[in-house]
Design an enzyme around this catalytic site. Structure first.
Site, mmCIF file in Angstrom:
data_model
loop_
_atom_site.group_PDB
_atom_site.id
_atom_site.type_symbol
_atom_site.label_atom_id
_atom_site.label_comp_id
_atom_site.label_asym_id
_atom_site.label_seq_id
_atom_site.Cartn_x
_atom_site.Cartn_y
_atom_site.Cartn_z
ATOM 1 N N ASN A 12 8.846 -7.935 4.040
ATOM 2 C CA ASN A 12 8.520 -6.513 4.159
ATOM 3 C C ASN A 12 8.525 -6.186 5.649
ATOM 4 O OD1 ASN A 12 7.445 -3.976 4.233
ATOM 5 N ND2 ASN A 12 5.457 -4.537 3.343
ATOM 6 N N GLU A 170 -1.954 -9.345 -2.545
ATOM 7 C CA GLU A 170 -2.122 -9.278 -1.088
ATOM 8 C C GLU A 170 -3.552 -8.858 -0.771
ATOM 9 O OE1 GLU A 170 1.887 -8.646 1.046
ATOM 10 O OE2 GLU A 170 1.112 -6.681 0.543
ATOM 11 N N GLY A 176 -1.842 -8.981 8.228
ATOM 12 C CA GLY A 176 -1.715 -8.768 9.668
ATOM 13 C C GLY A 176 -2.894 -9.276 10.486
ATOM 14 N N GLY A 236 5.102 -10.133 5.861
ATOM 15 C CA GLY A 236 5.233 -9.035 6.810
ATOM 16 C C GLY A 236 5.703 -9.545 8.162
ATOM 17 N N GLY A 237 4.753 -9.738 9.081
ATOM 18 C CA GLY A 237 5.080 -10.082 10.468
ATOM 19 C C GLY A 237 6.077 -11.217 10.605
HETATM 20 P P1 13P Z 1 1.613 -9.927 7.161
HETATM 21 O O1 13P Z 1 2.469 -11.070 6.667
HETATM 22 O O2 13P Z 1 2.052 -9.374 8.468
HETATM 23 O O3 13P Z 1 0.165 -10.262 7.079
HETATM 24 O O4 13P Z 1 1.852 -8.716 6.115
HETATM 25 C C1 13P Z 1 1.762 -8.971 4.768
HETATM 26 C C2 13P Z 1 2.220 -7.776 4.037
HETATM 27 O O5 13P Z 1 1.600 -6.724 4.101
HETATM 28 C C3 13P Z 1 3.457 -7.879 3.276
HETATM 29 O O6 13P Z 1 3.653 -6.776 2.442
#
Ligand code: 13P
Length: 260
Positions: A12, A170, A176, A236-237
Site C-alpha cells: 500500500n 491491521e 507506521g 505500507g512503508g
Molecule cells: P506500515 O507498514 O507503514 O505500518 O503501514 C501499514 C499499512 O497501513 C498498510 O495498509
C-alpha cells in the site's frame, strides 16, 4: 500459511511518489522477482490513483498485479473527485483496498460504507481487501477480538467467498509506528477472525485469506508470515523500497523458514 491458501503480499503505497518513482519501483521489483522464480506468493502493489495507469504499464508481462487504495460505493454518478470500482477495473486493477484505518479515521468512513465499497468492488469484478483492526485504546481495554468481530460482521458484505474477498487485519496502533503485536497476539487475532468468518459465511470461508498489516518489515516478516492463520501481508512503508518489499515477498516462501 496453510496449504490451499495462496499467500498474498500487497504493498500500500499510500500518498507517496510521482509517476516516475512508481514506474521505477515496479521495474526494480520486477527485476528482483525475475531472479526468484517460483515464489508462491501473489504480489500486488496499490499506487495512488493518479499513478495506476503508469504502474499497470510498467507491470505488464511481470507477475506484479495492481490494486487501488480506495473507491466509491457507487459505480457512477455525481460524486466530484471520487473514483469508482469500474474505473479501477478499466485501468487494469485486480484488487481494491477498502476500509483502511486511515480512511476510517480521516474521512469518517464507517462499517456500512466500507461494506458498500467492498460490494461495489466485487460488482466490478475485482477483489476487495477489507481492512479491520483495533485502536490502542480498544486493545488496552481487552476489546481487540470483539472489535475485529464486530468489524467482520458489519464491514464484510454477504456472499463472501475465498475467491471474492481478502481481509487485512491491521491494528491501528501498529501502522507506521514500528510497533507490532507479539506473534502470539497475531495468532490469536487471525484465528479469531477466521472463526468469525466461518461462523458468518460457513465452512468454505476458512479459505478466505487474512493478511497481517502494521509495521511489517524484512526483519519481522518471516515469523509473522509463518503463523498458521496469516496468509500474507499488507505493507505500507516497507513497500516503498523495492528491495525491502521483495525481501518480504521472499519471506512468504517455503525456503524462508530455512534460514532467511
Ligand atoms: P506500515 O507498514 O507503514 O505500518 O503501514 C501499514 C499499512 O497501513 C498498510 O495498509
Amino acid at each position: 500459511m496453510q496449504p490451499g491458501r495462496r499467500p498474498l503480499i500487497a504493498g500500500n503505497w499510500k500518498m507517496n511518489g510521482l509517476k516516475a518513482d512508481s514506474s521505477a519501483r515496479v521495474r526494480n521489483l520486477a527485476t528482483l522477482l525475475r531472479g526468484a522464480a517460483g515464489l508462491p506468493a501473489e504480489i500486488v502493489v496499490c499506487p495512488p490513483a493518479t499513478q495506476i495507469a503508469a504502474v499497470v504499464e510498467a507491470a505488464a508481462g511481470t507477475p506484479i498485479l495492481v490494486g487501488g487504495q480506495d473507491c466509491h460505493g457507487q459505480p457512477k454518478g455525481a460524486h466530484t473527485g471520487d473514483v469508482s470500482a469500474p474505473m479501477l477495473a478499466d485501468l487494469g486493477c485486480r484488487y481494491v483496498i477498502v476500509g483502511h484505518s486511515e480512511r476510517r479515521a480521516n474521512h469518517g468512513e464507517g462499517d456500512a460504507l466500507v461494506a458498500a465499497k467492498a460490494a461495489a468492488v466485487r460488482a466490478a469484478g475485482l477483489v476487495p481487501i477489507i481492512c479491520i483492526g483495533e485502536t490502542a485504546a480498544e486493545r488496552n481495554a481487552g476489546q481487540a477480538v470483539a472489535v475485529a468481530g464486530r468489524q467482520i460482521d458489519a464491514s464484510v458484505p454477504a456472499g463472501t467467498t475465498p475467491a471474492n474477498t481478502v481481509i487485512a487485519y491491521e491494528p491501528v496502533w501498529a501502522i507506521g509506528t514500528g510497533r507490532t503485536p507479539t506473534i502470539e497476539e497475531i495468532a490469536e487475532m487471525h484465528a479469531a477472525i477466521r472463526a468469525r468468518l466461518v461462523g458468518r459465511f460457513g465452512a468454505p470461508a476458512a479459505g478466505v485469506r487474512v493478511l497481517y498489516g502494521g509495521s511489517m518489515k524484512p526483519e519481522n516478516a518471516g515469523p509473522i508470515l509463518q503463523v498458521a492463520d496469516v496468509d500474507g501481508g499488507l505493507i505500507g512503508g516497507a513497500s516503498l523500497e523495492a528491495a525491502d518489499f521483495f525481501a518480504i515477498c521472499r519471506a512468504s516462501g517455503p525456503e524462508a523458514s530455512a534460514g532467511d
